[in-house]
Design an enzyme around this catalytic site. Structure first.
Site, PDB file in Angstrom:
ATOM      1  N   SER A 115      26.164   8.626 -38.155  1.00  0.00           N
ATOM      2  CA  SER A 115      27.490   8.629 -37.544  1.00  0.00           C
ATOM      3  C   SER A 115      27.778   9.994 -36.906  1.00  0.00           C
ATOM      4  O   SER A 115      27.067  10.421 -36.008  1.00  0.00           O
ATOM      5  CB  SER A 115      28.540   8.228 -38.582  1.00  0.00           C
ATOM      6  OG  SER A 115      29.770   7.911 -37.972  1.00  0.00           O
ATOM      7  N   ASP A 169      29.025  -3.197 -36.403  1.00  0.00           N
ATOM      8  CA  ASP A 169      29.654  -1.890 -36.617  1.00  0.00           C
ATOM      9  C   ASP A 169      31.024  -1.825 -35.933  1.00  0.00           C
ATOM     10  O   ASP A 169      31.096  -1.895 -34.711  1.00  0.00           O
ATOM     11  CB  ASP A 169      28.735  -0.794 -36.067  1.00  0.00           C
ATOM     12  CG  ASP A 169      29.146   0.601 -36.492  1.00  0.00           C
ATOM     13  OD1 ASP A 169      30.336   0.826 -36.742  1.00  0.00           O
ATOM     14  OD2 ASP A 169      28.266   1.473 -36.572  1.00  0.00           O
ATOM     15  N   HIS A 200      29.109  -0.454 -40.401  1.00  0.00           N
ATOM     16  CA  HIS A 200      28.855   0.983 -40.228  1.00  0.00           C
ATOM     17  C   HIS A 200      28.277   1.523 -41.532  1.00  0.00           C
ATOM     18  O   HIS A 200      28.985   2.101 -42.355  1.00  0.00           O
ATOM     19  CB  HIS A 200      30.160   1.691 -39.857  1.00  0.00           C
ATOM     20  CG  HIS A 200      29.975   3.085 -39.342  1.00  0.00           C
ATOM     21  ND1 HIS A 200      29.294   3.357 -38.173  1.00  0.00           N
ATOM     22  CD2 HIS A 200      30.386   4.291 -39.834  1.00  0.00           C
ATOM     23  CE1 HIS A 200      29.303   4.653 -37.961  1.00  0.00           C
ATOM     24  NE2 HIS A 200      29.943   5.248 -38.952  1.00  0.00           N
TER      25      HIS A 200
END
Length: 221
Positions: A115, A169, A200
């Site tokens: 991320s 996601d 995610h």
């Protein structure tokens, strides 16, 4: 120098993996994956898990948390605080330099991130004229993609890239990851792209695929 958690798979590591966590997590977030990732045949590897600085994050009501950069809005085109990204890249470069001082040159250092950490990984990779062993970018995107080509250092695209993303996601949409992979390919990077039916997060299949990708690059010379 950032505070870190470190794990070594054997004495006198010949390779290092610097792994950047996501927003609001810390360096301990990915330590538990090591038993699933590390293969018995690998040479000794040092895993370095740094803690991002604590800072207010605009999109989260300016609540202080560990973050590699500020997030101003949800729109990916304007999400990343470019000055914050640049500052984190400098901190990561200091960790790479420390590995060289400890006997692991940049050519044997992998930079990985999830991320936000993956965004910093890709930003750092674009700026490196001395190639790392590889870049690992999970559930992420290239920050400031419109200026990525201008940031590309000569020789940076010699670094192989492993990218993985969840098809469900809601934080960094799959399309953003796909577009970033396409951009990196346009810039001359060899990108190994994977998608998994997950949100995610990370999954076991992804970690095993990453292990498969790392194995030939960890051939002990």
């Amino acid at each position: 120098m950032l505070e870190t958690i470190e794990r070594e798979t054997g004495p006198s590591p010949r390779y290092s993996v610097i792994w950047l966590h996501g927003l609001g997590a810390d360096g301990g977030d990915f330590v538990p994956i090591l038993p699933e990732l590390v293969r018995p045949a690998w040479p000794a590897v040092r895993f370095v898990f740094p803690h991002a600085p604590v800072r207010p994050v605009t999109i989260n009501n300016s609540v202080p948390m560990r973050a590699w950069y500020d997030i101003r809005e949800a729109d990916l085109a304007n999400r990343a605080d470019e000055a914050g990204v640049a500052a984190s890249v400098e901190r990561v470069e200091a960790l790479v330099a420390r590995e060289a001082q400890r006997g692991v040159p940049a050519s044997r250092v992998f930079l990985a991130g999830f991320s936000q950490g993956g965004a910093v990984t890709l930003a750092a990779g674009l700026r490196r004229s001395e190639a790392l062993a590889g870049l690992v970018a999970l559930s992420t995107y290239v920050p400031a993609a419109q200026t990525a080509a201008a940031a590309l250092a000569v020789g940076a695209n010699a670094q192989p890239v492993f990218m993985a993303h969840g098809t469900q996601d809601p934080v960094v949409p799959l399309r953003a990851g796909e577009q970033s992979a396409a951009l990196l390919r346009d810039l001359g990077f060899a990108v190994d792209w994977h998608a998994y039916p997950m949100p995610h997060s990370v999954c076991l299949e992804e970690i095993r695929d990453l292990g498969d990708w790392l194995s030939p690059r960890l051939a002990d010379a």
